[in-house]
Design a protein around this motif. Structure first.
Motif, short mmCIF file in Angstrom:
data_model
loop_
_atom_site.label_atom_id
_atom_site.label_comp_id
_atom_site.label_asym_id
_atom_site.label_seq_id
_atom_site.Cartn_x
_atom_site.Cartn_y
_atom_site.Cartn_z
N MET A 1 19.21 19.24 40.25
CA MET A 1 20.64 18.99 40.18
C MET A 1 21.04 18.70 38.74
SD MET A 1 21.26 16.53 43.49
CE MET A 1 22.98 16.28 43.03
N ARG A 2 22.17 19.27 38.31
CA ARG A 2 22.63 19.09 36.94
C ARG A 2 22.90 17.61 36.64
NH1 ARG A 2 27.86 19.12 34.59
NH2 ARG A 2 27.81 19.68 32.38
N HIS A 3 23.46 16.90 37.62
CA HIS A 3 23.80 15.50 37.39
C HIS A 3 22.56 14.61 37.28
CE1 HIS A 3 28.00 16.29 37.73
NE2 HIS A 3 27.93 16.65 39.00
N SER A 4 21.40 15.14 37.61
CA SER A 4 20.16 14.36 37.55
C SER A 4 19.25 14.78 36.41
CB SER A 4 19.41 14.49 38.89
OG SER A 4 20.22 14.05 39.96
N SER A 5 19.75 15.54 35.47
CA SER A 5 18.92 16.07 34.40
C SER A 5 18.43 14.97 33.47
CB SER A 5 19.71 17.10 33.59
OG SER A 5 20.74 16.44 32.85
N PRO A 6 17.31 15.19 32.77
CA PRO A 6 16.86 14.22 31.76
C PRO A 6 17.90 13.94 30.69
CG PRO A 6 15.11 15.78 32.28
CD PRO A 6 16.34 16.28 32.97
N GLU A 7 18.67 14.95 30.33
CA GLU A 7 19.74 14.74 29.34
C GLU A 7 20.75 13.71 29.85
OE1 GLU A 7 23.40 17.27 27.24
OE2 GLU A 7 22.25 18.12 28.90
N PHE A 8 21.18 13.85 31.10
CA PHE A 8 22.15 12.91 31.65
C PHE A 8 21.54 11.54 31.89
CE2 PHE A 8 25.61 15.87 33.57
CZ PHE A 8 25.76 16.48 32.33
N ALA A 9 20.26 11.52 32.24
CA ALA A 9 19.58 10.23 32.39
C ALA A 9 19.60 9.45 31.08
CB ALA A 9 18.13 10.43 32.85
N ALA A 10 19.38 10.15 29.98
CA ALA A 10 19.38 9.50 28.67
C ALA A 10 20.77 9.02 28.29
CB ALA A 10 18.84 10.47 27.62
N LEU A 11 21.79 9.83 28.59
CA LEU A 11 23.16 9.42 28.31
C LEU A 11 23.50 8.14 29.07
CD1 LEU A 11 25.00 12.87 28.46
CD2 LEU A 11 24.54 11.51 26.41
N ALA A 12 23.13 8.10 30.33
CA ALA A 12 23.42 6.93 31.14
C ALA A 12 22.65 5.72 30.64
CB ALA A 12 23.07 7.21 32.60
N GLU A 13 21.39 5.89 30.31
CA GLU A 13 20.55 4.79 29.85
C GLU A 13 21.09 4.19 28.56
OE1 GLU A 13 17.51 2.02 29.23
OE2 GLU A 13 18.13 3.10 31.03
N ASN A 14 21.49 5.01 27.65
CA ASN A 14 21.91 4.54 26.33
C ASN A 14 23.36 4.05 26.31
OD1 ASN A 14 19.73 5.19 24.03
ND2 ASN A 14 19.59 6.73 25.65
N GLY A 15 24.17 4.52 27.23
CA GLY A 15 25.59 4.20 27.16
C GLY A 15 26.11 3.26 28.21
N THR A 16 25.26 2.75 29.10
CA THR A 16 25.74 1.93 30.20
C THR A 16 26.35 0.62 29.69
OG1 THR A 16 24.25 2.84 31.87
CG2 THR A 16 25.05 0.61 32.23
N ILE A 17 27.56 0.35 30.15
CA ILE A 17 28.21 -0.93 29.85
C ILE A 17 28.22 -1.86 31.06
CG2 ILE A 17 29.66 0.09 28.05
CD1 ILE A 17 32.01 -0.07 30.12
N LEU A 18 28.06 -1.28 32.26
CA LEU A 18 28.04 -2.08 33.48
C LEU A 18 27.22 -1.36 34.53
CD1 LEU A 18 29.10 -4.52 35.13
CD2 LEU A 18 31.06 -3.10 35.78
N ARG A 19 26.34 -2.11 35.17
CA ARG A 19 25.56 -1.58 36.29
C ARG A 19 25.38 -2.70 37.30
NH1 ARG A 19 19.66 1.47 35.95
NH2 ARG A 19 19.08 1.22 38.15
N CYS A 20 25.66 -2.40 38.56
CA CYS A 20 25.63 -3.45 39.56
C CYS A 20 25.31 -2.88 40.94
CB CYS A 20 26.98 -4.16 39.60
SG CYS A 20 28.36 -3.07 40.05
N LEU A 21 25.08 -3.80 41.83
CA LEU A 21 24.83 -3.44 43.22
C LEU A 21 26.16 -3.09 43.89
CD1 LEU A 21 21.94 -3.65 44.38
CD2 LEU A 21 22.69 -5.69 45.62
N VAL A 22 26.13 -2.08 44.75
CA VAL A 22 27.26 -1.77 45.61
C VAL A 22 26.69 -1.56 47.02
CG1 VAL A 22 28.76 -0.84 43.81
CG2 VAL A 22 27.15 0.69 44.95
N GLY A 23 27.49 -1.10 47.94
CA GLY A 23 26.98 -0.82 49.27
C GLY A 23 26.90 -2.08 50.13
#
Length: 274
Positions: free
Chosen positions: A1-23
């Motif tokens: 899946m494009r949204h799961s690519s290593p490139e996007f993983a790195a963008l998310a890892e380096n740019g995250t300002i907030l991450r939390c539990l939902v559900g």
């Protein structure tokens, strides 16, 4: 899946300002044998993904392979770009609103920019959001009943055990409760207060019938419809404020004035760390 690519993983890892539990876990209505761990993040992507030709909307990481349903102990993570998250939140998406209200104990990662955003939670309480809660409630009901327009149940074990998909029923009633609370108070309490919290856990474990769930959902929907028509809230969110805030936030991150994605990172081989 494009949204799961290593490139996007790195963008998310380096740019995250907030991450939390939902559900269900953050709502306090999780059941050990029915739930996985759902997390949501918001990240600021590098400038070239906003003004250049490349594009980043979201990163998705799942413990299970694509097409395989998650189970207890699995992680489902979605990290949105700040711009996409804002668009969804302004429209009143019930799940996307949760990071504004998640208690500190359920926050995995947070920066000062995230604190600034969470301090503006009141701006997202609108009658448009109430209408979205009504729409999502109806969708869950259609899914539970197997009506046209609703998703087919993919949890036959719950139907065999309880006679109906209690997870769809739980979401249906929960959305009504949360929508009413948002319209009445401008906030969402996490975890859910009693007596609704215990009622929903009982629903998920066979303590209420399908008809009882439908009755509660109808009553909540009627109440929510009345509130949306009469409540003293803006009809829609202030998009001009959101636009100004987004421009300022991105410029601060890109200039190094805030933690976030200042440069394009190397692709990562796995999902973002917690």
């Amino acid at each position: 899946m494009r949204h799961s690519s290593p490139e996007f993983a790195a963008l998310a890892e380096n740019g995250t300002i907030l991450r939390c539990l939902v559900g269900s876990t953050v709502h306090g209505t999780a059941v050990d044998d029915q739930g996985d761990r759902d997390e949501m993040g918001i990240c600021v992507e590098p400038k070239e993904y906003v003004v250049g030709l490349r594009r980043f909307d979201q990163y998705i990481h799942r413990t299970r392979p694509d097409g395989v349903r998650s189970g207890p102990g699995d992680l489902d993570l979605t990290v949105y770009s700040l711009r996409k998250w804002m668009r969804l939140a302004l429209d009143g998406n019930p799940t996307v609103l949760l990071p504004l209200f998640v208690p500190d104990s359920q926050v995995v990662r947070r920066t000062p920019l995230a604190d600034e955003l969470r301090a503006q939670a009141h701006r997202f309480a609108t009658r448009a959001a109430g209408r979205r809660f009504i729409g999502y409630l109806r969708s869950q009901r259609e899914s539970m009943l197997g009506l046209r327009g609703g998703r087919k149940a993919n949890r036959p074990e719950l139907i065999e055990r309880f006679g109906f998909d209690v997870k769809f029923a739980h979401h249906m009633v929960r959305l009504g409760i949360r929508g009413v609370e948002l319209m009445e108070t401008g906030r969402i309490t996490l975890p859910m207060a009693e007596p609704w919290r215990s009622w929903l856990v009982a629903l998920r474990t066979g303590g209420h019938t399908r008809e009882e769930a439908l009755d509660e959902a109808r009553a909540l929907e009627d109440r929510l419809l009345a509130l949306v028509a009469a409540v003293d809230l803006p009809d829609a969110a202030d998009r001009e404020w959101a636009d100004r805030w987004l421009v300022d936030a991105y410029e601060r991150v890109w200039s190094g004035g805030e933690p976030g994605a200042g440069v394009t990172p190397r692709p990562a081989a796995r999902g973002p760390a917690r």
